[in-house]
Design an enzyme around this catalytic site. Sequence first.
Site, PDB file in Angstrom:
ATOM      1  N   GLY A  99       0.939  -1.120   0.011  1.00 53.20           N
ATOM      2  CA  GLY A  99       0.038   0.012  -0.136  1.00 53.20           C
ATOM      3  C   GLY A  99       0.909   1.267  -0.004  1.00 53.20           C
ATOM      4  O   GLY A  99       1.899   1.283  -0.775  1.00 53.20           O
ATOM      5  N   CYS A 100       0.563   2.159   0.917  1.00 50.52           N
ATOM      6  CA  CYS A 100       1.128   3.335   1.026  1.00 50.52           C
ATOM      7  C   CYS A 100       2.742   3.425   1.456  1.00 50.52           C
ATOM      8  O   CYS A 100       3.470   4.388   1.143  1.00 50.52           O
ATOM      9  CB  CYS A 100       0.393   4.343   1.906  1.00 50.52           C
ATOM     10  SG  CYS A 100      -1.233   4.922   1.292  1.00 50.52           S
ATOM     11  N   ALA A 101       3.056   2.228   2.223  1.00 54.71           N
ATOM     12  CA  ALA A 101       4.264   2.038   2.441  1.00 54.71           C
ATOM     13  C   ALA A 101       5.146   1.722   1.428  1.00 54.71           C
ATOM     14  O   ALA A 101       6.572   1.902   1.657  1.00 54.71           O
ATOM     15  CB  ALA A 101       4.356   1.022   3.539  1.00 54.71           C
ATOM     16  N   ALA A 102       4.661   1.341   0.154  1.00 52.54           N
ATOM     17  CA  ALA A 102       5.630   0.821  -1.067  1.00 52.54           C
ATOM     18  C   ALA A 102       6.613   1.664  -1.477  1.00 52.54           C
ATOM     19  O   ALA A 102       7.453   1.417  -1.893  1.00 52.54           O
ATOM     20  CB  ALA A 102       4.471   0.231  -1.725  1.00 52.54           C
TER      21      ALA A 102
END
Length: 355
Positions: free
Chosen positions: A137-140
């Site tokens: 998700g956004c951590a990628a």
Amino acid sequence: MPRLCKPSVSVPEYTITMEETLEFAERVHAGKPQLPLALRLIQNTGVKKRHLVQPIEQTLSHPGFEERNRVYEVESKNRCPQVIEEALANAEVTARDIDAIIYVSCTGFLMPSLTAWLINVMGFRSDTRQIPIAQLGCAAGGAAINRAHDFCLAYPGSNVLIVSCELCSLCYQPEDDGVGSLLSDGLFGDAVAAAVVRGHGGTGVALERNASYLIPNTEDWISYAVRSTGFHFQLDRRVPGTMEPLAPVMRDLATDHGWDVRNLDFYIVHAGGPRILDDLSKFLDVDRKMFRHSWATLTEYGNIASAVVLDALRRLFDEEPPMAGATGVVAGFGPGITAEMALGTWAVDAPGEAG
């Protein structure tokens, strides 16, 4: 040491303002009990506008999971090459110089990964490593930077291309009426971004240290429910408070490196929402204005998932760049709850290093 060069970022041509978002939400979700709370939360995000890959009326319809994924494939192939070309030019390398491509996205699914298509059509070597990351998700965005750093350490002198393609509007679910889902409808935007991590030379962030951290027993706080209608975003109400346990992790990472996290020169962090940035300012004891690049991304584009850190970094480049030797941190946060963090020093290309 490996250097993260200036990213390239592109947003689609269709836009929706905060006022339009509230208007559409009131019309499309009229009568849903959670709507009043969701509207207040959306107003508090600070997002002034977002960019969409399709006109809003088309976005609000749901033609089915198959058609949405087809649109994802078409649009990713239409939009990624130009962004990649600009990122390569920013780093002063060519497609033939790239040894690995890390492709991150959580808003569509292709197999083979888009990396295979990019290699075939853009002149990358056939022995280019493919590293698709689909489920962070956004951590990628932070994870991609860290895995590029790791690759360059394992294979000295290598160059790694990072590509982020997030078409969040293709995940809109008109029948979902939970607060988390409704809030996401007014928070997420679409964007494509790319950047090169060079094994030698280049101007940008010389990556020195990276780390990952998972908050125990939070894997269901941010998730997708995968149904016949596609990806249904699920957000636990405890997510906004996750910076309190993550801030000490960031502080310890800096301390172990001999730095004081309160006194770095730049902070490039994921702008998932205003609470994340406000809490980081509070718990790290860092002036709010030090997160100005992340605030600008949130205000102008909304939460563009894994592309946030690349866009915030681009804004640092576009501002008067830091002096050589300036210290900073790059951090992405997402499902898990996962944090991907990197420490680096601003480095300027020296004569003879480019190429």
